[in-house]
Design a protein around this motif. Structure first.
Motif, PDB file in Angstrom:
ATOM      1  N   LYS A  68       0.865  -1.174   0.000  1.00  0.00           N
ATOM      2  CA  LYS A  68       0.000   0.000   0.000  1.00  0.00           C
ATOM      3  C   LYS A  68       0.907   1.230   0.000  1.00  0.00           C
ATOM      4  CE  LYS A  68      -3.980  -2.119   0.504  1.00  0.00           C
ATOM      5  NZ  LYS A  68      -4.784  -2.358  -0.675  1.00  0.00           N
ATOM      6  N   VAL A  69       0.565   2.218  -0.800  1.00  0.00           N
ATOM      7  CA  VAL A  69       1.359   3.446  -0.846  1.00  0.00           C
ATOM      8  C   VAL A  69       1.297   4.110   0.523  1.00  0.00           C
ATOM      9  CG1 VAL A  69       1.503   5.757  -1.853  1.00  0.00           C
ATOM     10  CG2 VAL A  69       1.103   3.773  -3.320  1.00  0.00           C
ATOM     11  N   ARG A  80       8.719   3.587  -4.879  1.00  0.00           N
ATOM     12  CA  ARG A  80       7.925   4.420  -5.799  1.00  0.00           C
ATOM     13  C   ARG A  80       8.800   5.346  -6.632  1.00  0.00           C
ATOM     14  NH1 ARG A  80       3.603   7.574  -3.062  1.00  0.00           N
ATOM     15  NH2 ARG A  80       5.039   7.609  -1.334  1.00  0.00           N
ATOM     16  N   GLY A 115       0.404  -0.195 -10.310  1.00  0.00           N
ATOM     17  CA  GLY A 115      -0.058   0.591  -9.181  1.00  0.00           C
ATOM     18  C   GLY A 115      -1.484   1.050  -9.395  1.00  0.00           C
ATOM     19  N   LEU A 116      -1.884   1.973  -8.566  1.00  0.00           N
ATOM     20  CA  LEU A 116      -3.231   2.532  -8.589  1.00  0.00           C
ATOM     21  C   LEU A 116      -4.259   1.458  -8.262  1.00  0.00           C
ATOM     22  CD1 LEU A 116      -2.834   4.954 -11.622  1.00  0.00           C
ATOM     23  CD2 LEU A 116      -2.564   5.454  -9.185  1.00  0.00           C
ATOM     24  N   ASP A 123      -4.339   3.191  -2.614  1.00  0.00           N
ATOM     25  CA  ASP A 123      -3.349   3.120  -3.688  1.00  0.00           C
ATOM     26  C   ASP A 123      -2.296   2.065  -3.371  1.00  0.00           C
ATOM     27  OD1 ASP A 123      -1.980   3.754  -5.988  1.00  0.00           O
ATOM     28  OD2 ASP A 123      -1.333   5.735  -5.333  1.00  0.00           O
TER      29      ASP A 123
END
Length: 138
Positions: A68-69, A80, A115-116, A123
């Motif tokens: 998870k971001v 990232r 991602g996303l 995210d």
């Protein structure tokens, strides 16, 4: 006795400019899978009486992860930051401490692969870490 996956400790070197590794965990790392692909050479010889011989001649180790971001986390931000990196900019080092205290470490290449997600999701970032060369195992 079985070990839980979370008992393993994976870290990435976030600063390749120093003489000492700046190892950081990746916050909210949901999954990390290790793949070990081997190259096996097979051959048939006359003295094998019709049976083959085999020799494992090479290995490739890859880690596939999803996190998870997490803004502000050193390891998460570092992964990232490699999203659009190519060539030497994608290089790093890793260290995996297994639940039995064995340590696998070495050079690697980071490839962010996705991602996303859906609008209602948190995210995520998906990545592969390809071990470059023979790792050190202690």
């Amino acid at each position: 006795m079985a070990n839980c996956v979370w008992a393993n400790d994976f870290k990435i070197d976030t600063d390749l400019t120093g003489t000492t590794p700046a190892l950081a965990t990746i916050a909210n790392l949901e999954s990390l899978e290790m793949s070990i692909d081997g190259t096996v050479q097979d051959w048939f010889s006359m003295d094998g009486e019709g049976f083959s011989s085999s020799l494992l001649t090479a290995k490739k180790i890859t880690f596939t992860g999803t996190a998870k971001v997490t803004d502000g986390d050193t390891g998460n931000d570092y992964i990232r930051s490699k999203m659009f990196a190519v060539c030497a900019d994608a290089n790093s080092n890793f260290q995996l401490t297994l639940a039995d205290a064995s340590v696998v470490s070495g050079a690697c290449v980071i490839s962010v692969t996705g991602g996303l997600g859906a609008a209602e999701d948190v995210d995520v970032i998906e990545f592969e870490i390809h071990v470059s060369g023979k790792p050190t195992v202690t």
